[in-house]
Enzyme design. Sequence first.
Site, PDB file in Angstrom:
ATOM      1  N   ASN A  12       0.550  -1.543  -0.109  1.00 28.13           N
ATOM      2  CA  ASN A  12       0.188   0.189   0.131  1.00 28.13           C
ATOM      3  C   ASN A  12       0.954   1.587  -0.401  1.00 28.13           C
ATOM      4  O   ASN A  12       1.283   1.516   0.606  1.00 28.13           O
ATOM      5  CB  ASN A  12      -0.567  -0.090   1.583  1.00 28.13           C
ATOM      6  CG  ASN A  12      -1.890   0.922   1.621  1.00 28.13           C
ATOM      7  OD1 ASN A  12      -1.897   1.892   0.234  1.00 28.13           O
ATOM      8  ND2 ASN A  12      -2.544   1.121   2.338  1.00 28.13           N
ATOM      9  N   TRP A  13       1.274   1.686  -1.547  1.00 32.02           N
ATOM     10  CA  TRP A  13       1.963   2.723  -0.698  1.00 32.02           C
ATOM     11  C   TRP A  13       1.155   4.167  -0.026  1.00 32.02           C
ATOM     12  O   TRP A  13       2.158   6.074  -0.397  1.00 32.02           O
ATOM     13  CB  TRP A  13       2.212   3.413  -2.626  1.00 32.02           C
ATOM     14  CG  TRP A  13       3.456   2.591  -3.229  1.00 32.02           C
ATOM     15  CD1 TRP A  13       3.332   1.311  -2.939  1.00 32.02           C
ATOM     16  CD2 TRP A  13       4.128   2.623  -4.417  1.00 32.02           C
ATOM     17  NE1 TRP A  13       4.196   0.820  -3.709  1.00 32.02           N
ATOM     18  CE2 TRP A  13       4.675   1.584  -4.343  1.00 32.02           C
ATOM     19  CE3 TRP A  13       4.234   4.304  -5.606  1.00 32.02           C
ATOM     20  CZ2 TRP A  13       5.665   1.684  -5.703  1.00 32.02           C
ATOM     21  CZ3 TRP A  13       4.691   3.787  -6.457  1.00 32.02           C
ATOM     22  CH2 TRP A  13       5.222   2.436  -6.470  1.00 32.02           C
ATOM     23  N   LYS A  14      -0.051   4.359  -0.374  1.00 30.50           N
ATOM     24  CA  LYS A  14      -0.327   5.320   0.384  1.00 30.50           C
ATOM     25  C   LYS A  14      -0.500   6.655  -0.363  1.00 30.50           C
ATOM     26  O   LYS A  14      -0.382   6.465  -1.571  1.00 30.50           O
ATOM     27  CB  LYS A  14      -0.576   5.671   1.650  1.00 30.50           C
ATOM     28  CG  LYS A  14      -0.448   4.067   2.676  1.00 30.50           C
ATOM     29  CD  LYS A  14       0.504   4.332   4.313  1.00 30.50           C
ATOM     30  CE  LYS A  14      -0.088   3.331   4.982  1.00 30.50           C
ATOM     31  NZ  LYS A  14      -0.101   3.223   6.746  1.00 30.50           N
ATOM     32  N   HIS A  99      -9.798   1.290   5.475  1.00 29.64           N
ATOM     33  CA  HIS A  99      -7.962   1.597   5.767  1.00 29.64           C
ATOM     34  C   HIS A  99      -8.234   1.984   7.075  1.00 29.64           C
ATOM     35  O   HIS A  99      -9.048   3.367   6.890  1.00 29.64           O
ATOM     36  CB  HIS A  99      -6.848   2.150   4.920  1.00 29.64           C
ATOM     37  CG  HIS A  99      -5.680   1.877   5.547  1.00 29.64           C
ATOM     38  ND1 HIS A  99      -5.330   2.780   6.313  1.00 29.64           N
ATOM     39  CD2 HIS A  99      -4.493   0.708   5.137  1.00 29.64           C
ATOM     40  CE1 HIS A  99      -3.708   2.504   6.890  1.00 29.64           C
ATOM     41  NE2 HIS A  99      -3.601   1.337   6.043  1.00 29.64           N
ATOM     42  N   GLU A 101      -6.536   4.835   8.571  1.00 31.05           N
ATOM     43  CA  GLU A 101      -6.141   6.145   7.630  1.00 31.05           C
ATOM     44  C   GLU A 101      -7.705   7.039   7.364  1.00 31.05           C
ATOM     45  O   GLU A 101      -7.958   8.323   7.609  1.00 31.05           O
ATOM     46  CB  GLU A 101      -5.353   6.073   7.270  1.00 31.05           C
ATOM     47  CG  GLU A 101      -4.037   5.650   7.880  1.00 31.05           C
ATOM     48  CD  GLU A 101      -2.677   5.380   6.714  1.00 31.05           C
ATOM     49  OE1 GLU A 101      -2.012   5.407   6.194  1.00 31.05           O
ATOM     50  OE2 GLU A 101      -2.287   4.554   7.506  1.00 31.05           O
ATOM     51  N   GLU A 169      -5.028  -4.989  10.501  1.00 30.47           N
ATOM     52  CA  GLU A 169      -3.662  -3.621  10.661  1.00 30.47           C
ATOM     53  C   GLU A 169      -4.285  -2.993  12.135  1.00 30.47           C
ATOM     54  O   GLU A 169      -5.103  -2.030  12.098  1.00 30.47           O
ATOM     55  CB  GLU A 169      -4.110  -2.781   9.656  1.00 30.47           C
ATOM     56  CG  GLU A 169      -4.300  -3.503   8.298  1.00 30.47           C
ATOM     57  CD  GLU A 169      -3.182  -2.642   7.105  1.00 30.47           C
ATOM     58  OE1 GLU A 169      -1.873  -3.029   6.697  1.00 30.47           O
ATOM     59  OE2 GLU A 169      -3.771  -1.621   6.996  1.00 30.47           O
ATOM     60  N   GLY A 175       2.769   1.936  10.617  1.00 28.83           N
ATOM     61  CA  GLY A 175       3.929   3.091  10.547  1.00 28.83           C
ATOM     62  C   GLY A 175       5.073   3.195  11.784  1.00 28.83           C
ATOM     63  O   GLY A 175       6.225   4.531  11.872  1.00 28.83           O
ATOM     64  N   SER A 214       3.942  -2.295  10.486  1.00 27.44           N
ATOM     65  CA  SER A 214       5.449  -2.428  10.303  1.00 27.44           C
ATOM     66  C   SER A 214       5.764  -3.336   9.702  1.00 27.44           C
ATOM     67  O   SER A 214       6.793  -4.101  10.622  1.00 27.44           O
ATOM     68  CB  SER A 214       5.603  -1.898  12.114  1.00 27.44           C
ATOM     69  OG  SER A 214       5.622  -0.880  12.329  1.00 27.44           O
ATOM     70  N   GLY A 235       3.256  -0.647   4.753  1.00 25.51           N
ATOM     71  CA  GLY A 235       2.915   0.276   3.697  1.00 25.51           C
ATOM     72  C   GLY A 235       4.764   0.746   3.326  1.00 25.51           C
ATOM     73  O   GLY A 235       4.579   0.772   2.294  1.00 25.51           O
ATOM     74  N   GLY A 236       4.845   1.506   4.257  1.00 31.10           N
ATOM     75  CA  GLY A 236       6.689   2.030   4.219  1.00 31.10           C
ATOM     76  C   GLY A 236       7.561   1.304   3.416  1.00 31.10           C
ATOM     77  O   GLY A 236       7.988   1.742   2.313  1.00 31.10           O
TER      78      GLY A 236
HETATM   79  P1  13P Z   1       3.546   0.180   7.497  1.00 26.09           P
HETATM   80  O1  13P Z   1       4.166  -1.329   6.728  1.00 26.09           O
HETATM   81  O2  13P Z   1       3.807   1.335   7.352  1.00 26.09           O
HETATM   82  O3  13P Z   1       3.356   0.201   9.331  1.00 26.09           O
HETATM   83  O4  13P Z   1       1.706   0.638   7.036  1.00 26.09           O
HETATM   84  C1  13P Z   1       0.679  -0.508   7.007  1.00 26.09           C
HETATM   85  C2  13P Z   1       0.049  -0.268   6.543  1.00 26.09           C
HETATM   86  O5  13P Z   1      -1.524   0.581   7.024  1.00 26.09           O
HETATM   87  C3  13P Z   1      -0.049  -0.655   5.386  1.00 26.09           C
HETATM   88  O6  13P Z   1      -2.336  -0.082   4.419  1.00 26.09           O
END
Ligand code: 13P
Length: 261
Positions: A12-14, A99, A101, A169, A175, A214, A235-236
Amino acid sequence: MSRRPQPLVAGNWKMNGLIADLGEIEAVRDAVVAGRAGRAEVLICPPATLIAAAAKIAQGTALKIGGQTCRSESCGAHTGDISAAMLRDAGASYVILGHSERRASYGETNAAVRARAVSAAQAGLTAIICVGETKADRDAGRAFSVVGRQLLGSIPVNPDVERLVIAYEPIWAIGTGLTPTIQDVAAMHRFMRAEVDRLVHSDAGAIRLLYGGSVRPRNAAELMAAEHVDGALIGGASLDADDFMAIANVYLRDAEAKVPA
Ligand code: 13P
């Protein structure tokens, strides 16, 4: 023994990624073509602006491309929004829904997530429905009840199990570099597997349960080995092709380990 679903390693590149970053998707595609993800399916969900270009890069290979949200309506006066049909049209085959967020920033409710999952399936997309508790919920012993309510409210009635993935999640792990213990991941996934079996009557075992929060190359093997974890939502670490493929590589070792000597 029941058949284990094919694992899914999803990035997920956000709100990250410009045209200049498409090289990372090319690198992931090349690694997938070279078989470096073993038996895992590999998916990248870039921002909407890059979906069509990413889909072109992935065309004809096993790499999948997805969106990060969609509305439930297929078209209409919804400035700034995007429909499942539009994602499909741009070359996506998956969409992340609910998600944390988006639940936090846009007040997306379980009912909205469910409606979007229905529209995603109608458009031919596989929905990845995200669930997870806050730190306060976990500390108060409410993690299971919160996730249980999210599953109950977000999963469509009689879903197409091939077009549904659930991602656990924990919000406090996203993150932050923090992760639950392997025992806590396994306990939550065991709970989710039982809830999904209860809510979805037919072939619920085909619904994959991902862990997200993470996930890094250093902890991926341990997290992915936890009971009922069928892959990762990253994510990251998905922004860098080498890190992302180092995580997917867990399933290459897994495949090799199963080859008889
Ligand atoms: P991180 O891997 O950066 O913690 O993000 C997880 C995430 O929200 C994937 O959707």
